[in-house]
Scaffold this active site. Structure first.
Site, mmCIF file in Angstrom:
data_model
loop_
_atom_site.group_PDB
_atom_site.id
_atom_site.type_symbol
_atom_site.label_atom_id
_atom_site.label_comp_id
_atom_site.label_asym_id
_atom_site.label_seq_id
_atom_site.Cartn_x
_atom_site.Cartn_y
_atom_site.Cartn_z
ATOM 1 N N GLY A 137 0.810 -1.220 0.000
ATOM 2 C CA GLY A 137 0.000 0.000 0.000
ATOM 3 C C GLY A 137 0.842 1.269 0.000
ATOM 4 N N PRO B 245 7.125 7.577 -4.976
ATOM 5 C CA PRO B 245 7.240 8.732 -5.877
ATOM 6 C C PRO B 245 7.797 8.309 -7.238
ATOM 7 C CG PRO B 245 8.067 9.289 -3.696
ATOM 8 C CD PRO B 245 7.844 7.807 -3.704
ATOM 9 N N GLY C 89 18.854 9.024 -8.490
ATOM 10 C CA GLY C 89 19.837 7.945 -8.583
ATOM 11 C C GLY C 89 21.157 8.412 -7.998
ATOM 12 N N THR C 90 21.952 7.477 -7.463
ATOM 13 C CA THR C 90 23.208 7.912 -6.828
ATOM 14 C C THR C 90 24.420 7.053 -7.204
ATOM 15 O OG1 THR C 90 22.775 6.598 -4.826
ATOM 16 C CG2 THR C 90 21.978 8.885 -4.831
ATOM 17 N N ASP D 196 17.448 6.597 -4.451
ATOM 18 C CA ASP D 196 17.844 5.225 -4.790
ATOM 19 C C ASP D 196 19.331 5.034 -4.494
ATOM 20 O OD1 ASP D 196 17.064 2.663 -6.461
ATOM 21 O OD2 ASP D 196 19.059 3.284 -7.131
ATOM 22 N N TYR E 268 27.076 0.949 -3.996
ATOM 23 C CA TYR E 268 27.409 2.275 -4.550
ATOM 24 C C TYR E 268 28.321 3.106 -3.656
ATOM 25 C CZ TYR E 268 23.239 1.529 -7.556
ATOM 26 O OH TYR E 268 22.297 1.040 -8.422
ATOM 27 N N LYS F 165 19.779 -1.768 -1.832
ATOM 28 C CA LYS F 165 19.833 -3.085 -2.498
ATOM 29 C C LYS F 165 20.835 -4.022 -1.827
ATOM 30 C CE LYS F 165 19.055 -0.462 -6.725
ATOM 31 N NZ LYS F 165 19.910 0.733 -6.704
ATOM 32 N N HIS G 234 19.730 -7.083 -5.714
ATOM 33 C CA HIS G 234 20.337 -6.309 -6.809
ATOM 34 C C HIS G 234 20.464 -7.118 -8.099
ATOM 35 C CE1 HIS G 234 23.194 -2.610 -7.205
ATOM 36 N NE2 HIS G 234 22.607 -2.853 -8.351
ATOM 37 N N SER H 84 15.909 -6.637 -8.885
ATOM 38 C CA SER H 84 16.497 -5.831 -9.944
ATOM 39 C C SER H 84 17.251 -6.756 -10.897
ATOM 40 C CB SER H 84 17.457 -4.805 -9.320
ATOM 41 O OG SER H 84 17.997 -3.979 -10.308
ATOM 42 N N SER I 36 18.988 4.016 -15.371
ATOM 43 C CA SER I 36 19.646 4.633 -16.532
ATOM 44 C C SER I 36 18.618 5.193 -17.524
ATOM 45 C CB SER I 36 20.571 3.633 -17.233
ATOM 46 O OG SER I 36 21.459 3.049 -16.320
ATOM 47 N N SER J 149 22.476 6.680 -19.251
ATOM 48 C CA SER J 149 23.695 6.615 -18.450
ATOM 49 C C SER J 149 24.945 7.197 -19.119
ATOM 50 C CB SER J 149 23.966 5.166 -18.032
ATOM 51 O OG SER J 149 24.754 5.123 -16.866
ATOM 52 N N LYS K 254 20.176 9.951 -12.245
ATOM 53 C CA LYS K 254 21.248 10.408 -11.344
ATOM 54 C C LYS K 254 21.756 11.762 -11.841
ATOM 55 C CE LYS K 254 25.727 11.172 -10.494
ATOM 56 N NZ LYS K 254 26.674 11.971 -11.293
HETATM 57 N N1 LIG Z 1 19.850 -1.806 -10.324
HETATM 58 C C1 LIG Z 1 20.924 -1.637 -11.056
HETATM 59 O O1 LIG Z 1 21.639 -2.595 -11.387
HETATM 60 C C2 LIG Z 1 21.284 -0.245 -11.496
HETATM 61 C C3 LIG Z 1 22.222 -0.082 -12.524
HETATM 62 C C4 LIG Z 1 22.520 1.220 -12.930
HETATM 63 C C5 LIG Z 1 21.903 2.310 -12.308
HETATM 64 N N2 LIG Z 1 21.016 2.099 -11.293
HETATM 65 C C6 LIG Z 1 20.365 3.247 -10.579
HETATM 66 O O2 LIG Z 1 19.770 4.097 -11.544
HETATM 67 C C7 LIG Z 1 20.312 5.416 -11.419
HETATM 68 C C8 LIG Z 1 20.317 6.121 -12.753
HETATM 69 O O3 LIG Z 1 21.079 5.417 -13.729
HETATM 70 P P1 LIG Z 1 22.501 5.930 -14.236
HETATM 71 O O4 LIG Z 1 23.188 6.706 -13.170
HETATM 72 O O5 LIG Z 1 23.188 4.730 -14.789
HETATM 73 O O6 LIG Z 1 22.174 6.823 -15.504
HETATM 74 P P2 LIG Z 1 21.227 8.049 -15.896
HETATM 75 O O7 LIG Z 1 20.454 8.520 -14.745
HETATM 76 O O8 LIG Z 1 20.536 7.639 -17.132
HETATM 77 O O9 LIG Z 1 22.309 9.127 -16.314
HETATM 78 C C9 LIG Z 1 23.117 9.786 -15.364
HETATM 79 C C10 LIG Z 1 24.089 10.685 -16.104
HETATM 80 O O10 LIG Z 1 23.356 11.659 -16.848
HETATM 81 C C11 LIG Z 1 23.745 12.977 -16.508
HETATM 82 N N3 LIG Z 1 22.501 13.757 -16.420
HETATM 83 C C12 LIG Z 1 21.588 13.761 -15.413
HETATM 84 N N4 LIG Z 1 20.532 14.515 -15.721
HETATM 85 C C13 LIG Z 1 20.767 15.023 -16.955
HETATM 86 C C14 LIG Z 1 20.039 15.861 -17.817
HETATM 87 N N5 LIG Z 1 18.839 16.359 -17.470
HETATM 88 N N6 LIG Z 1 20.569 16.171 -19.025
HETATM 89 C C15 LIG Z 1 21.782 15.678 -19.376
HETATM 90 N N7 LIG Z 1 22.534 14.863 -18.602
HETATM 91 C C16 LIG Z 1 22.019 14.528 -17.402
HETATM 92 C C17 LIG Z 1 24.465 12.846 -15.181
HETATM 93 O O11 LIG Z 1 25.513 13.773 -15.095
HETATM 94 P P3 LIG Z 1 25.545 14.903 -13.940
HETATM 95 O O12 LIG Z 1 25.644 14.181 -12.629
HETATM 96 O O13 LIG Z 1 26.751 15.695 -14.277
HETATM 97 O O14 LIG Z 1 24.270 15.683 -14.076
HETATM 98 C C18 LIG Z 1 25.020 11.436 -15.212
HETATM 99 O O15 LIG Z 1 26.284 11.405 -15.838
HETATM 100 C C19 LIG Z 1 21.690 5.157 -10.821
HETATM 101 O O16 LIG Z 1 22.294 6.312 -10.341
HETATM 102 C C20 LIG Z 1 21.357 4.117 -9.795
HETATM 103 O O17 LIG Z 1 20.758 4.720 -8.653
HETATM 104 C C21 LIG Z 1 20.681 0.839 -10.893
#
Ligand SMILES: NC(=O)c1ccc[n+]([C@@H]2O[C@H](COP(=O)([O-])OP(=O)(O)OC[C@H]3O[C@@H](n4cnc5c(N)ncnc54)[C@H](OP(=O)(O)O)[C@@H]3O)[C@@H](O)[C@H]2O)c1
Length: 345
Positions: free
Chosen positions: A10, A14, A19-20, A44, A49, A78, A111, A162, A211, A215, A271
Site C-alpha cells: 500500500g 514517488p 539515482g546515486t 535510490d 554504490y 539493495k 540487486h 532488480s 539509466s 547513463s 542520477k
Molecule cells: N539496479 C541496477 O543494477 C542499477 C544499474 C545502474 C543504475 N542504477 C540506478 O539508476 C540510477 C540512474 O542510472 P545511471 O546513473 O546509470 O544513468 P542516468 O540517470 O541515465 O544518467 C546519469 C548521467 O546523466 C547525466 N545527467 C543527469 N541529468 C541530466 C540531464 N537532465 N541532461 C543531461 N545529462 C544529465 C548525469 O551527469 P551529472 O551528474 O553531471 O548531471 C550522469 O552522468 C543510478 O544512479 C542508480 O541509482 C541501478
C-alpha cells in the site's frame, strides 16, 4: 509529486527518485540536499554504490531539523549479489541501515539474480586468479525467503528485485509468500522492454527504470574500473528526435526522455550531481507528450541491442545459471537473422 501505488504494502512510491550510482561522497551530500530542497522524496542507493553513508548523513540532518518526517521519504537500497546467501541477507541489510542511519528502508531490492562468492576481507566479490568473478550457485528463491522475514521484522516496508528477466520474475512471483512489488531494470528509449512491462502489470509489480537517460559517462566508468567498454555507446540525449521534441515542448532532451517513461507509469531514478539538472529532472509534470510523439519515441526501441548493462564487465558472469540476459553473440545472431529476413522480403 505523482506516485505509483505498491499493491501489497500500500506504499505510495514517488515516480521520480534521485539515482546515486557513481557519485562521489561529497557530490552525493550536495546532490541529496539539492534534491530534497526542490521536492524529491525518493532516493535510490545500494550497498554497492558506497553512497549510503553520505545519504544517511543528509537524511539525519533533515530529520533532526524537523524539516521532514521519516514517513515523507521513500528510501530504496539493495542487497549486493555477494550477499545473496540466505545466511548473509540480514547482515547486509543491517549494514545498510546502519550507514543510512535508519531503522527501516521503504524498499529493499535483490540487486541481481546471480550471485558471487563474498570476499570477507574486502566485503566485495571474490575474484579468481584469472580475473573472473567467483560464481556462487545460490537460488534467488532462497534469498527471497530471508528478504520476506525482513518485512515481517519491520526493517523493510516492501521488497523487490532488480535485473531479473521475465522468466525469473515469474518463477519468483509463483513461489513467493510476499510478492515482489518492484522490478528495477535498465529502461530508456533504446531499451523499452514493453513485454516485460506488460508482465509486470499483470503481476502487480511496479517498474523502475534505471539509466533512464542512457547513463552518459558509464562507458568511461566501465573502462576505468573493469577495462571493459561497449562498442557504439549510445547517446540517447543527443538523438535528433529527442532534440526535436525538446524544442517543440520547450523542455530539455532529458525531460523528454523522463516524461516518455513516467507518462506510462514507469518510475524513473535519474542520477545527477548538478543542482540545475536535479531540479530539471523533476520538472516534468507541466506538459504531456502527444500520442503521435509517444509513438515516434516508441520507435527508437532497439530491443536487446539497446542494452548497456549486460554485466559482462564481471568477467565470467555469463556462465552463471542465473545470468539473466542474452549473451552478446545471441543478440548479434538475432540481429543478423532479422536483417536476413528483412532482405528476403
Ligand atoms: N539496479 C541496477 O543494477 C542499477 C544499474 C545502474 C543504475 N542504477 C540506478 O539508476 C540510477 C540512474 O542510472 P545511471 O546513473 O546509470 O544513468 P542516468 O540517470 O541515465 O544518467 C546519469 C548521467 O546523466 C547525466 N545527467 C543527469 N541529468 C541530466 C540531464 N537532465 N541532461 C543531461 N545529462 C544529465 C548525469 O551527469 P551529472 O551528474 O553531471 O548531471 C550522469 O552522468 C543510478 O544512479 C542508480 O541509482 C541501478
Amino acid at each position: 509529486m505523482k506516485t505509483v501505488r505498491l499493491v501489497s504494502s500500500g506504499l505510495e512510491m514517488p515516480i521520480v527518485g534521485l539515482g546515486t550510482w557513481r557519485a562521489q561522497p561529497q557530490e552525493v551530500e550536495s546532490a541529496v540536499n539539492a534534491a530534497l530542497e526542490c521536492g524529491y522524496r525518493h532516493i535510490d542507493t545500494a550497498f554497492n554504490y558506497n553512497t549510503e553513508e553520505p545519504i544517511g548523513n543528509v537524511l539525519k540532518a533533515w530529520l533532526d531539523s524537523g524539516k521532514l518526517k521519516r514517513e515523507d521519504l521513500f528510501i530504496t537500497t539493495k542487497l549486493p549479489n555477494f550477499g545473496n546467501r540466505p545466511s548473509d541477507v540480514e547482515r547486509f541489510l543491517n549494514l545498510s541501515l546502519e550507514k543510512l542511519q535508519l531503522s527501516y528502508v521503504d524498499l529493499y531490492l535483490m540487486h541481481m539474480p546471480f550471485s558471487f562468492h563474498l570476499n570477507e576481507a574486502t566485503m566485495a566479490p571474490l575474484i579468481n586468479e584469472d580475473g573472473s568473478f567467483s560464481l556462487d550457485l545460490v537460488d534467488y528463491v532462497d534469498t527471497w525467503k530471508v528478504m520476506q522475514k525482513q518485512v515481517e521484522q519491520g526493517k523493510v516496508r516492501s521488497i523487490g528485485v532488480s535485473n531479473f528477466n521475465a522468466e525469473q520474475l515469474r518463477r519468483l512471483h509463483d513461489c513467493a509468500e510476499i510478492k515482489p512489488e518492484v522490478l528495477q531494470v535498465e529502461m530508456h528509449a533504446y531499451l523499452q522492454q514493453k513485454n516485460l512491462r506488460q508482465l509486470c502489470q499483470s503481476l502487480n509489480v511496479a517498474v523502475t527504470a534505471y539509466s533512464p537517460l542512457g547513463s552518459p559517462g558509464a562507458n568511461s566508468h566501465f573502462s576505468a574500473k573493469y577495462n571493459y567498454s561497449l562498442n557504439d555507446f549510445p547517446d540517447i540525449l543527443g538523438h535528433p528526435l529527442v532534440k526535436e521534441l525538446a524544442e517543440k515542448y520547450s523542455k530539455s532532451p532529458g525531460q523528454i526522455l523522463l516524461r516518455h517513461l513516467t507518462q506510462e507509469n514507469v518510475i524513473v531514478i535519474p542520477k545527477s550531481g548538478n543542482p540545475e539538472r536535479i531540479k530539471a529532472n523533476l520538472d516534468i509534470f507541466d506538459f504531456e507528450l502527444e500520442q503521435e510523439d509517444l509513438t515516434k519515441l516508441d520507435q527508437l526501441d532497439k530491443g536487446e541491442n539497446g542494452r548497456i548493462f549486460n554485466f559482462l564487465f564481471f568477467k565470467g558472469v555469463e556462465n552463471h545459471p542465473c545470468y539473466p540476459f542474452k549473451k552478446p553473440e545471441e543478440v548479434l545472431e538475432r540481429q543478423e537473422e532479422r536483417e536476413g529476413s528483412t532482405k528476403q522480403l
